[in-house]
Design a protein around this motif. Structure first.
Motif, PDB file in Angstrom:
ATOM      1  N   PRO A   1      -7.303  16.133  -5.296  1.00 16.37           N
ATOM      2  CA  PRO A   1      -8.164  15.736  -6.367  1.00 16.37           C
ATOM      3  C   PRO A   1      -8.818  14.275  -6.007  1.00 16.37           C
ATOM      4  O   PRO A   1      -8.337  13.516  -5.641  1.00 16.37           O
ATOM      5  CB  PRO A   1      -7.370  15.628  -7.588  1.00 16.37           C
ATOM      6  N   LEU A   2     -10.111  14.507  -6.642  1.00 16.50           N
ATOM      7  CA  LEU A   2     -10.997  13.102  -6.644  1.00 16.50           C
ATOM      8  C   LEU A   2     -10.905  12.625  -8.110  1.00 16.50           C
ATOM      9  O   LEU A   2     -11.709  13.146  -8.758  1.00 16.50           O
ATOM     10  CB  LEU A   2     -12.262  13.087  -6.058  1.00 16.50           C
ATOM     11  N   PHE A   3     -10.133  11.854  -8.497  1.00 20.82           N
ATOM     12  CA  PHE A   3     -10.161  11.119 -10.117  1.00 20.82           C
ATOM     13  C   PHE A   3     -11.071   9.942  -9.918  1.00 20.82           C
ATOM     14  O   PHE A   3     -11.024   9.075  -9.752  1.00 20.82           O
ATOM     15  CB  PHE A   3      -8.556  10.606 -10.248  1.00 20.82           C
ATOM     16  N   ILE A   4     -12.312  10.643 -11.038  1.00 25.51           N
ATOM     17  CA  ILE A   4     -13.334   9.702 -11.124  1.00 25.51           C
ATOM     18  C   ILE A   4     -13.281   8.886 -12.517  1.00 25.51           C
ATOM     19  O   ILE A   4     -13.057   9.543 -13.678  1.00 25.51           O
ATOM     20  CB  ILE A   4     -14.677  10.391 -11.387  1.00 25.51           C
ATOM     21  N   MET A   5     -12.952   7.622 -12.164  1.00 27.82           N
ATOM     22  CA  MET A   5     -12.373   6.903 -13.479  1.00 27.82           C
ATOM     23  C   MET A   5     -13.477   5.798 -14.030  1.00 27.82           C
ATOM     24  O   MET A   5     -14.241   5.326 -13.132  1.00 27.82           O
ATOM     25  CB  MET A   5     -11.238   6.135 -13.246  1.00 27.82           C
TER      26      MET A   5
ATOM     27  N   TYR B   1     -12.957  17.304  -1.269  1.00 29.47           N
ATOM     28  CA  TYR B   1     -12.213  17.026  -2.500  1.00 29.47           C
ATOM     29  C   TYR B   1     -12.703  17.867  -3.617  1.00 29.47           C
ATOM     30  O   TYR B   1     -13.552  18.465  -3.940  1.00 29.47           O
ATOM     31  CB  TYR B   1     -12.616  15.586  -3.037  1.00 29.47           C
ATOM     32  N   GLN B   2     -11.722  17.689  -4.993  1.00 27.11           N
ATOM     33  CA  GLN B   2     -11.782  18.391  -6.376  1.00 27.11           C
ATOM     34  C   GLN B   2     -12.181  17.383  -7.395  1.00 27.11           C
ATOM     35  O   GLN B   2     -11.539  16.744  -7.545  1.00 27.11           O
ATOM     36  CB  GLN B   2     -10.817  19.384  -6.565  1.00 27.11           C
ATOM     37  N   PRO B   3     -13.501  17.264  -7.384  1.00 27.03           N
ATOM     38  CA  PRO B   3     -13.896  16.009  -8.250  1.00 27.03           C
ATOM     39  C   PRO B   3     -13.600  16.263  -9.662  1.00 27.03           C
ATOM     40  O   PRO B   3     -13.777  17.436 -10.289  1.00 27.03           O
ATOM     41  CB  PRO B   3     -14.966  15.622  -7.874  1.00 27.03           C
ATOM     42  N   MET B   4     -12.993  15.400 -10.521  1.00 24.69           N
ATOM     43  CA  MET B   4     -13.061  15.586 -11.894  1.00 24.69           C
ATOM     44  C   MET B   4     -12.938  14.050 -12.535  1.00 24.69           C
ATOM     45  O   MET B   4     -12.748  13.131 -12.199  1.00 24.69           O
ATOM     46  CB  MET B   4     -11.738  16.314 -11.982  1.00 24.69           C
ATOM     47  N   VAL B   5     -13.571  14.177 -13.943  1.00 24.85           N
ATOM     48  CA  VAL B   5     -13.885  13.044 -14.700  1.00 24.85           C
ATOM     49  C   VAL B   5     -12.562  12.601 -15.565  1.00 24.85           C
ATOM     50  O   VAL B   5     -12.309  13.608 -16.265  1.00 24.85           O
ATOM     51  CB  VAL B   5     -15.299  12.970 -15.422  1.00 24.85           C
TER      52      VAL B   5
ATOM     53  N   PRO C   1       0.939  -1.262   0.003  1.00 29.42           N
ATOM     54  CA  PRO C   1      -0.113  -0.192   0.167  1.00 29.42           C
ATOM     55  C   PRO C   1       0.732   1.288   0.154  1.00 29.42           C
ATOM     56  O   PRO C   1       2.210   1.288   0.388  1.00 29.42           O
ATOM     57  CB  PRO C   1      -0.901  -0.104   1.231  1.00 29.42           C
ATOM     58  N   ALA C   2       0.208   2.376  -0.478  1.00 25.88           N
ATOM     59  CA  ALA C   2       0.899   3.432  -0.414  1.00 25.88           C
ATOM     60  C   ALA C   2       0.143   4.656  -0.129  1.00 25.88           C
ATOM     61  O   ALA C   2      -0.963   4.501  -0.212  1.00 25.88           O
ATOM     62  CB  ALA C   2       1.453   3.925  -1.996  1.00 25.88           C
ATOM     63  N   ASP C   3       0.726   5.827   0.324  1.00 28.12           N
ATOM     64  CA  ASP C   3      -0.271   7.015   0.787  1.00 28.12           C
ATOM     65  C   ASP C   3       0.041   7.881  -0.349  1.00 28.12           C
ATOM     66  O   ASP C   3       1.087   7.947  -0.943  1.00 28.12           O
ATOM     67  CB  ASP C   3       0.749   7.559   1.940  1.00 28.12           C
ATOM     68  N   ALA C   4      -1.189   8.438  -0.482  1.00 24.71           N
ATOM     69  CA  ALA C   4      -1.479   9.661  -1.553  1.00 24.71           C
ATOM     70  C   ALA C   4      -2.268  10.735  -1.229  1.00 24.71           C
ATOM     71  O   ALA C   4      -3.287  10.498  -0.308  1.00 24.71           O
ATOM     72  CB  ALA C   4      -1.806   9.270  -2.980  1.00 24.71           C
ATOM     73  N   ARG C   5      -1.905  11.981  -1.678  1.00 25.24           N
ATOM     74  CA  ARG C   5      -3.046  13.172  -1.592  1.00 25.24           C
ATOM     75  C   ARG C   5      -4.420  12.858  -2.165  1.00 25.24           C
ATOM     76  O   ARG C   5      -5.382  13.064  -1.675  1.00 25.24           O
ATOM     77  CB  ARG C   5      -2.441  14.361  -1.527  1.00 25.24           C
ATOM     78  N   SER C   6      -4.044  12.275  -3.542  1.00 27.64           N
ATOM     79  CA  SER C   6      -5.012  12.165  -4.514  1.00 27.64           C
ATOM     80  C   SER C   6      -5.775  10.768  -3.897  1.00 27.64           C
ATOM     81  O   SER C   6      -5.219   9.677  -3.315  1.00 27.64           O
ATOM     82  CB  SER C   6      -4.416  11.669  -5.988  1.00 27.64           C
ATOM     83  N   ARG C   7      -7.144  11.089  -4.458  1.00 27.77           N
ATOM     84  CA  ARG C   7      -7.899   9.839  -4.191  1.00 27.77           C
ATOM     85  C   ARG C   7      -8.647   9.481  -5.552  1.00 27.77           C
ATOM     86  O   ARG C   7      -8.942  10.133  -6.484  1.00 27.77           O
ATOM     87  CB  ARG C   7      -9.203  10.375  -3.369  1.00 27.77           C
ATOM     88  N   PHE C   8      -9.155   8.268  -5.614  1.00 27.17           N
ATOM     89  CA  PHE C   8      -9.612   7.649  -6.755  1.00 27.17           C
ATOM     90  C   PHE C   8     -11.136   7.016  -6.335  1.00 27.17           C
ATOM     91  O   PHE C   8     -10.924   6.518  -5.355  1.00 27.17           O
ATOM     92  CB  PHE C   8      -8.803   6.572  -7.376  1.00 27.17           C
TER      93      PHE C   8
ATOM     94  N   LEU D   1      -1.864  10.152 -13.562  1.00 27.70           N
ATOM     95  CA  LEU D   1      -2.434  11.119 -12.970  1.00 27.70           C
ATOM     96  C   LEU D   1      -1.851  11.398 -11.696  1.00 27.70           C
ATOM     97  O   LEU D   1      -1.756  12.483 -11.054  1.00 27.70           O
ATOM     98  CB  LEU D   1      -3.748  10.736 -12.438  1.00 27.70           C
ATOM     99  N   LEU D   2      -1.384  10.165 -10.825  1.00 30.16           N
ATOM    100  CA  LEU D   2      -0.342  10.639  -9.743  1.00 30.16           C
ATOM    101  C   LEU D   2       0.468  11.305  -9.907  1.00 30.16           C
ATOM    102  O   LEU D   2       0.985  12.083  -9.040  1.00 30.16           O
ATOM    103  CB  LEU D   2      -0.151   9.140  -9.020  1.00 30.16           C
ATOM    104  N   ASP D   3       1.306  11.061 -10.943  1.00 29.02           N
ATOM    105  CA  ASP D   3       2.481  11.883 -11.172  1.00 29.02           C
ATOM    106  C   ASP D   3       2.194  13.336 -11.330  1.00 29.02           C
ATOM    107  O   ASP D   3       2.893  14.139 -10.907  1.00 29.02           O
ATOM    108  CB  ASP D   3       3.246  11.442 -12.590  1.00 29.02           C
ATOM    109  N   LEU D   4       1.148  13.504 -12.151  1.00 26.68           N
ATOM    110  CA  LEU D   4       0.723  14.890 -12.290  1.00 26.68           C
ATOM    111  C   LEU D   4       0.245  15.731 -10.981  1.00 26.68           C
ATOM    112  O   LEU D   4       0.567  16.876 -10.894  1.00 26.68           O
ATOM    113  CB  LEU D   4      -0.526  15.198 -13.322  1.00 26.68           C
ATOM    114  N   ALA D   5      -0.197  14.665  -9.952  1.00 26.82           N
ATOM    115  CA  ALA D   5      -0.541  15.236  -8.803  1.00 26.82           C
ATOM    116  C   ALA D   5       0.463  15.428  -7.754  1.00 26.82           C
ATOM    117  O   ALA D   5       0.402  15.594  -6.837  1.00 26.82           O
ATOM    118  CB  ALA D   5      -1.708  14.740  -7.987  1.00 26.82           C
TER     119      ALA D   5
END
Length: 232
Positions: A131-135, A104-108, A48-55, A189-193
């Protein structure tokens, strides 16, 4: 057996099924967590890893049950990942609540070419809230259907990822050269964030999954390498 949101969704989908789901290679004895052949099980390698981003994975029908699905790898790596079954008419309330969560900031996540002229298109997550990345997780045809027929997504910005390299995903055939699997897009996306450590961990998990998945296919055993250009 450690679970995650996609595995939970898979269990719920199987419980509702009126007949057995038979994926390709259904005669192979598989680990019921990673869905790889028992000899290729990678469960002990999951980190597991920690990230500010959420999916948030919105999955089409039987997608959670497919051994080739890579959305599950995101949930393996980032335990905070959410997963929901897509419904055109009745999206789960928990999904709507997550999208509306002010933290969160949601985005599709979808190609910019499919966004209307009035839709905000992002090249990178904006500063501020995580960011909340909606995939939209399914085949390309299914993903387009979800994008077109999910009115609750219409007001959200679209983030489009340009991966200027050949896809490493050879578990299903892509419809075009610029189409990538769910895990590959999530890594970008994780790299961008600036969640670079999580991007590396997910990238390692994806590489291991891909190699073991292909090694477990009978016509690839003993013959597949990372550089092999053959499509499957």
């Amino acid at each position: 057996m450690k679970t995650n949101a996609v595995l939970q969704l898979r269990a719920e989908r199987l419980a509702r099924a009126t007949r057995p789901f038979l994926a390709r290679g259904n005669r192979i004895r598989r680990c019921q967590r990673c869905l790889l052949p028992l000899k290729q099980c990678l469960c002990e390698t999951i980190q597991p890893a920690d990230a500010r981003s959420r999916f948030c994975l919105v999955m089409f029908d039987t997608e959670p049950m497919k051994p080739s699905n890579t959305g599950r790898l995101i949930a393996d790596t980032l335990p905070d990942t959410a997963a929901f079954q897509w419904s055109r008419t009745e999206p789960p309330q928990a999904l709507l609540d997550l999208v509306a969560d002010p933290r969160y900031q949601p985005m599709v996540v979808f190609p910019a070419s499919y966004a209307g002229s009035e839709r905000q298109v992002l090249a990178a997550p904006p500063a501020g809230k995580p960011p909340l990345f909606i995939m939209l997780d399914g085949t390309w045809t299914e993903a387009r259907k979800m994008f077109r027929k999910s009115p609750w997504l219409d007001a959200l910005p679209v983030i489009s990822v340009d991966l200027s390299r050949v896809s490493a995903y050879r578990l299903r055939a892509a419809h075009a050269e610029d189409q990538y699997c769910t895990a590959e897009v999530a890594i970008a996306l994780l790299d961008l964030a600036d969640d670079t450590a999580a991007a590396q961990t997910l990238g390692d998990h994806f590489s291991c999954f891909r190699e073991r998945y292909l090694a477990g296919k009978p016509h690839h055993q003993g013959s597949i390498t990372a550089e092999d250009p053959e499509s499957v």
